[in-house]
Every structure is written in structure tokens, then in C-alpha cells.
Design a protein around this motif. Structure first.
Motif, short mmCIF file in Angstrom:
data_model
loop_
_atom_site.label_atom_id
_atom_site.label_comp_id
_atom_site.label_asym_id
_atom_site.label_seq_id
_atom_site.Cartn_x
_atom_site.Cartn_y
_atom_site.Cartn_z
N VAL A 320 0.84 -1.20 0.00
CA VAL A 320 0.00 0.00 0.00
C VAL A 320 0.87 1.25 0.00
N GLN A 321 1.89 1.24 0.84
CA GLN A 321 2.78 2.40 0.92
C GLN A 321 3.51 2.61 -0.41
N GLN A 322 4.03 1.52 -0.98
CA GLN A 322 4.75 1.65 -2.25
C GLN A 322 3.82 2.05 -3.37
N SER A 323 2.59 1.51 -3.35
CA SER A 323 1.63 1.85 -4.40
C SER A 323 1.27 3.33 -4.34
N TYR A 324 1.09 3.87 -3.16
CA TYR A 324 0.76 5.28 -3.03
C TYR A 324 1.91 6.14 -3.54
N ARG A 325 3.14 5.76 -3.16
CA ARG A 325 4.29 6.54 -3.61
C ARG A 325 4.42 6.47 -5.12
N LEU A 326 4.19 5.28 -5.69
CA LEU A 326 4.31 5.14 -7.14
C LEU A 326 3.25 5.96 -7.85
N GLU A 327 2.00 5.85 -7.36
CA GLU A 327 0.92 6.61 -8.00
C GLU A 327 1.10 8.10 -7.77
N GLY A 328 1.61 8.48 -6.58
CA GLY A 328 1.87 9.88 -6.32
C GLY A 328 2.93 10.43 -7.25
N GLY A 329 3.97 9.63 -7.53
CA GLY A 329 4.99 10.06 -8.47
C GLY A 329 4.43 10.22 -9.87
N ARG A 330 3.51 9.32 -10.25
CA ARG A 330 2.91 9.42 -11.57
C ARG A 330 2.03 10.66 -11.70
N ARG A 331 1.42 11.06 -10.62
CA ARG A 331 0.45 12.15 -10.67
C ARG A 331 1.04 13.52 -10.33
N THR A 332 2.14 13.56 -9.60
CA THR A 332 2.70 14.85 -9.19
C THR A 332 4.14 15.06 -9.67
N GLY A 333 4.75 14.04 -10.25
CA GLY A 333 6.12 14.17 -10.71
C GLY A 333 6.23 15.01 -11.97
N TRP A 334 7.47 15.28 -12.36
CA TRP A 334 7.72 16.07 -13.59
C TRP A 334 7.22 15.25 -14.77
N PRO A 335 6.31 15.79 -15.57
CA PRO A 335 5.70 15.01 -16.65
C PRO A 335 6.70 14.38 -17.61
N VAL A 336 7.86 15.00 -17.77
CA VAL A 336 8.84 14.48 -18.73
C VAL A 336 9.35 13.10 -18.31
N VAL A 337 9.46 12.86 -17.01
CA VAL A 337 10.03 11.59 -16.54
C VAL A 337 8.98 10.67 -15.92
N ARG A 338 7.69 11.01 -16.06
CA ARG A 338 6.65 10.17 -15.47
C ARG A 338 6.61 8.78 -16.09
N TRP A 339 7.09 8.64 -17.30
CA TRP A 339 7.06 7.33 -17.95
C TRP A 339 7.91 6.32 -17.19
N LEU A 340 8.92 6.85 -16.46
CA LEU A 340 9.73 5.93 -15.67
C LEU A 340 8.90 5.26 -14.58
N ALA A 341 8.02 6.06 -13.91
CA ALA A 341 7.16 5.49 -12.88
C ALA A 341 6.11 4.55 -13.48
N ARG A 342 5.64 4.91 -14.71
CA ARG A 342 4.62 4.06 -15.32
C ARG A 342 5.20 2.73 -15.77
N ALA A 343 6.49 2.68 -15.92
CA ALA A 343 7.11 1.41 -16.34
C ALA A 343 7.17 0.41 -15.19
N ARG A 344 7.02 0.88 -13.97
CA ARG A 344 7.06 -0.02 -12.80
C ARG A 344 5.65 -0.53 -12.50
N GLN A 345 5.55 -1.83 -12.17
CA GLN A 345 4.24 -2.43 -11.87
C GLN A 345 3.80 -2.05 -10.46
N ASP A 346 2.53 -1.75 -10.33
CA ASP A 346 1.96 -1.43 -9.02
C ASP A 346 2.04 -2.66 -8.13
#
Length: 566
Positions: A320-346
Motif C-alpha cells: 500500500v505504501q509503495q503503491s501510493y508513492r508510485l501513484e503519487g509520483g505518476r500524478r505529481t512528478g515532472w511530466p517528462v520523466v513520469r514514464w519511468l514510474a509508469r514502467a514499474r508495476q503497481d
């Protein structure tokens, strides 16, 4: 057989029956069997004549039991011999024949002598004469009677003789033990009969027969020795008579004692009460009198903590903690590098705990994939250490809850605690799969940060586009006005630098907030999982243990009522 009589005997029989039912599978089988025999025997005896008093004469070979029986009845009914057993089957002398037939049938006594009037030579002013006159007088007061039984010798070499004696020792209302000066200390008599029947001292008489063979000065010493041995058997208050069937010495006092018992008409009830007390004490023989500790909040909390760990809940909380951090990075991170977070499985999707991700969700005719009855997690199988942790926690919980109870009942509490062992792992998995972990749910401020990130990116892209147009126009030798500036810095350059810098700084500043939110989300998930596991533990472990402890308490109450402690 339900005991509906509300008298003292009926209440104690009902309490013994309750204790027997509650103790099934939890107390020694021999004690249960003995109690059931008492209940059965009491039921039969109470349906027969309660007005008749049955007195059995018991004794060893050569004790003069049959001669004493003849002397008491005043007639030569029993065949007597000095050296060998002559009584092969029970013989009855009956005063007051009405209603005695079914009772004698139950006692399996076929030889019956119906007598009328007092024995020959009885004291005309004695109790026996008054009893005989009452029984002959007819009318309402004549109900009841007296039955004397001459029984085979308990030490006979014939097995069937000993079986008869043993059976009737448990059926007659009053036990008269006849001993002689030579064998009054016989170990078989005391160990096999008198000691086990010590609780029946209220319906027991002991006769030292053949005192005519002793010198007069020795009689008191032998009587004193006999009383001392009886005291060791638990029969210190039992009446002891010195008698001689030959000279008639002591016969009249013995008749008086027997007639008094028959006059009171309570011997059958007294005997059954003694049987009930004995059976109740046998059922509670292992009961040290302690009260179980019961289920405490601290003990229950430790059980829930252990089951939470053993269930794999910690793995889910980390996911749960890792999923929130991953989703938070996808939603609030710099859009240019968000694909890196999307490449990781929830990690929650990897565990099968992301609701709404089931491929059949799109089909209206498919069952709800979030139904815990059909949905399973993908948690790793329980390791041997986790299984041992759960087993140890359940065993420790049962032991602490049952502390103070006898070993047999502690074992039953342990069995109750483990009564759902086979289904508990699946049920724990269902608790985890059905818990609302808010998988995929974000925080409200993510939307604000996301909008700001995209504005910053658009500003940077717009600035780059403006600079690109200016560069292309200069390359093609077009005359274009210079770009506006602010404090000497061209606006396109400011848009590019400001957009990129703002987006990166915003991502760096929101990262700690995402981590803080992840910890809070994990804490709530742990609380929800623990709450679900606590509910399951109460239903599957705590409730059965509590019910078993309550059963033990009811068992102790029934034993106390049956044994007369309250």
C-alpha cells in the motif's frame, strides 16, 4: 432421563445430569460412565417403591452372615455353614409385601419369604414390633415395608457370587457389613468395598459377629481396633454392633437400628444422595478448584497482533505504501520523466489487491471480481515460520485463557481454539482481499500539483517553440522584431527556464509530501487489516474459547450443586 422433581434429590440428580452432559469428552470416560450408571439406577429406583427400605447383609465366608440374618428375622430362612459359602443367590425376607414385587424384580431376587409380624423373641416394646404392627394394620399409614437380603459371600470362589454382591452393593438402600473376629481387618473387604463406599456412611452399619468366640475382656479391644480401621476407611461415624447369632447378644440393638431406618422411610433417598455425591466428586476429581483466567483484552490483542503478522498483512501494508508513492509520483512528478514510474508495476496489482482491475469487470454478466468469496490474493504462501507463529499464538492464547482449569479442560479449550484450523488461512486471505485499502485512490492535492506541472511544462514548450520560430526566421533571413524581455531576459527564454525549473522544483518539493501520505495511507491500511483480522479472531478463536470456558464454569456449578457444596 430429565429429572423434573424439585426436591433435594431431584435437584441434585438434575445437576449431576447437567454435569455429565457438559463433561462429555472432557472428563475421564470411567467417571462419566459411573455418573451415567448412577442416573440410570436412580431413575429406576425412584420409579419403584420409595416406601420400602432394602437392607443388604454383606460378609465374607465364615463371618456368620446367614446365621445373623436368621437371628434378625427370627426364622431359619437362610442355610448357614461355618466353613464354606452356602448362599448361592440372594434371599429376601419381606415385611409389607404390597409394592415389593417390582422392586425385587429390579434387584433380581427370586427367593422371597413374605413375613407377617415381628421376629420371634423381639422386644415387645421395641421399634421392630411397632413397625410390624403398622405394616399389618392396613390403611394409609401401612404403606411401605422392609426387605432384608441375605447375599452371597463377597470372597466366594464363584465369580457369579462376587458379581451379585458388587451389583447389589450399588442397589440396596442400607448396607450391613458383617465381619468376624478373625477377618475383620481383611484387606479385600476394606480396599474393594468399604473404602469406595465411604461416602455412604449414612446408610452403613457394621456388625462384629461371633463375639461369643471372644473372651469378654477382649471384646472391647477388638471393637476399638475395628473402629480404628473403619476410621481409616472414612467410616469413623458408622454404627458398630457387637453381636452373636448363637447367643443372641446384640441382636435386638441391631433390629432396633434397622427398624428405625425403615420407620423413617428415607434410606432410599439417602442412598441415592450418597451415590450422586460420589459420582459428582469422581467427575470433579481433577478439578483443583481454580477459576480459569478467561479471555483478557491484552491476551486477545497479542493474538490479533500475531495473526496479523502471520497473515502477510505487513507485506500488504508495504505494498500500500509503495503503491501510493508510485501513484503519487505518476500524478505529481515532472511530466517528462513520469514514464519511468509508469514502467514499474503497481505492487498492489501484483498482489491482486487493486480493485476494478479484473478483466471481467467490463462484462455485466460476470460476478463481481471484488467479492471476497471468489477473489483470492496473490500473496506468497505462508512460510513455515509464519505457520508456526500463528500456531504458537493460538496455543499461547488458549493456555493463558484456560490457566487455572484442570488439564482435561485445558485440552478442550485448546481444541476449541483450533476448531477452525482448516479454514482459518483462507479466511485470513479473504479478510485481506475484502479490506478497503483505497488502492489507486489519490489525494486531493495531487490534482493541483498535476495542473501546475502541466502548466509549467506547457510554458516550457511554448518558450521552446517561440525560440524555435525566432531561430528559423533568422536562419531564413527574415526581418523579425526582437522578442520582448523582462529586465533584459527574453520572455521565451524565461518561459523555457522558468517552466523547467518550476516543474523540477515542484516535483522535488512534493516528494516528501507523497512519502508522508504513503505512510499515513499504510497506517490506515494496517488499522483496517488488523480490525478485520480481530473480528475474524473473535469469531473463530476467541468466541469458541470463551464458550468452552463458560461451559467449564457451568460444569463446576453443576458439580457443586450435585455434591452439595451449595
Amino acid at each position: 432421563m430429565p429429572m423434573t422433581d424439585q426436591g433435594p434429590l431431584g435437584r441434585k440428580l438434575g445437576a449431576l445430569q447437567t454435569a455429565t452432559e457438559l463433561g462429555g469428552g472432557r472428563v475421564p470416560e470411567d467417571a462419566l460412565a459411573s455418573a451415567e450408571q448412577v442416573l440410570e439406577r436412580a431413575g429406576k429406583r425412584r420409579r419403584l417403591s420409595s416406601e420400602h427400605t432394602v437392607v443388604g447383609f454383606f460378609g465374607a465366608t465364615g463371618s456368620g452372615k446367614s446365621s445373623l440374618f436368621n437371628a434378625v428375622t427370627g426364622q431359619e430362612l437362610a442355610r448357614a455353614a461355618a466353613t464354606r459359602p452356602t448362599t448361592a443367590e440372594p434371599l429376601a425376607a419381606v415385611w409389607g409385601a404390597e409394592g415389593s414385587g417390582p422392586l425385587l424384580d429390579w434387584l433380581e431376587v427370586d427367593q422371597r419369604h413374605l413375613l407377617d409380624g415381628p421376629p420371634a423373641g423381639a422386644d415387645p416394646r421395641g421399634t421392630w414390633v411397632r413397625l410390624a404392627d403398622r405394616l399389618r394394620g392396613g390403611g394409609r399409614d401401612a404403606a411401605g415395608g422392609l426387605i432384608l437380603l441375605d447375599l452371597p459371600d463377597f470372597d466366594s470362589i464363584a465369580v457369579q457370587h462376587r458379581e451379585i454382591v458388587t451389583r447389589l452393593a450399588g442397589q440396596v438402600d442400607v448396607l450391613v457389613w458383617v465381619v468376624d473376629p478373625q477377618k475383620y481387618a481383611d484387606a479385600a473387604l476394606h480396599r474393594e468395598f468399604l473404602e469406595p463406599l465411604a461416602a455412604h456412611r449414612g446408610v452403613t452399619l457394621v456388625v462384629l459377629n461371633q463375639v461369643d468366640r471372644l473372651a469378654e475382656r477382649d471384646v472391647a479391644g477388638v471393637l476399638s481396633s475395628l473402629r480404628g480401621i473403619l476410621a481409616q476407611d472414612g467410616l469413623a461415624q458408622v454404627p458398630v454392633f457387637a453381636a452373636s447369632a448363637v447367643t443372641g447378644e446384640g441382636i435386638e440393638p441391631l433390629r432396633h437400628a434397622i427398624a428405625e431406618v425403615a420407620e423413617r422411610r428415607t434410606a432410599a433417598t439417602d442412598r441415592l444422595l450418597s451415590d450422586v455425591r460420589t459420582a459428582a466428586r469422581a467427575l470433579g476429581a481433577e478439578d483443583a478448584g481454580g477459576v480459569p483466567a478467561g479471555v483478557g483484552k491484552g491476551t486477545e490483542a497479542r493474538l490479533v497482533d500475531a495473526l496479523t503478522e502471520a497473515s502477510g498483512a505487513s507485506t500488504v501494508v508495504r505494498a500500500v505504501q509503495q503503491s501510493y508513492r508510485l501513484e503519487g509520483g505518476r500524478r505529481t512528478g515532472w511530466p517528462v520523466v513520469r514514464w519511468l514510474a509508469r514502467a514499474r508495476q503497481d505492487p498492489l496489482r501484483r498482489l491482486g489487491l487493486r480493485r476494478g482491475d479484473h478483466p471481467d469487470r467490463r462484462r455485466r454478466d460476470s460476478p463481481a471480481p471484488d467479492d471476497p468469496r471468489v477473489h483470492r490474493t496473490s500473496l506468497p504462501g505462508r512460510s513455515p515460520a509464519q505457520r508456526a507463529q500463528a500456531d504458537g499464538a493460538i496455543r499461547t492464547f488458549a493456555d493463558r485463557a484456560s490457566e487455572g482449569a484442570p488439564d482435561t479442560w485445558r485440552s478442550s479449550v485448546r481444541r476449541a481454539a483450533r476448531s477452525h484450523d482448516q479454514t482459518l488461512p483462507d479466511e485470513l486471505d479473504q479478510v485481506i482481499s475484502s479490506a478497503d485499502l483505497r488502492a489507486g485512490a489519490g489525494s486531493w492535492w495531487w490534482h493541483v500539483i498535476n495542473v501546475l506541472q502541466w502548466f509549467a511544462l506547457l510554458a516550457a514548450v511554448a518558450g521552446l517553440g517561440w525560440l524555435g520560430v525566432l531561430a528559423l526566421a533568422g536562419y531564413l533571413q527574415f526581418e523579425v522584431p526582437p522578442a520582448p524581455d523582462v529586465e533584459g531576459f527574453p520572455i521565451p527564454t524565461l518561459l523555457v527556464a522558468g517552466g523547467l525549473l518550476f516543474g523540477v522544483l515542484l516535483a522535488l518539493l512534493t516528494a516528501p509530501l507523497v512519502r508522508l501520505g504513503a505512510r499515513r495511507r499504510a497506517h490506515r491500511a494496517r488499522r483496517r487489516l488488523r480490525g478485520g483480522i480481530a473480528d475474524l479472531a473473535r469469531e473463530r478463536i476467541v468466541a469458541p474459547v470463551g464458550a468452552e470456558i463458560e461451559r467449564y464454569g457451568a460444569f463446576r456449578e453443576a458439580l457443586a450443586a450435585a455434591s452439595g457444596r451449595h
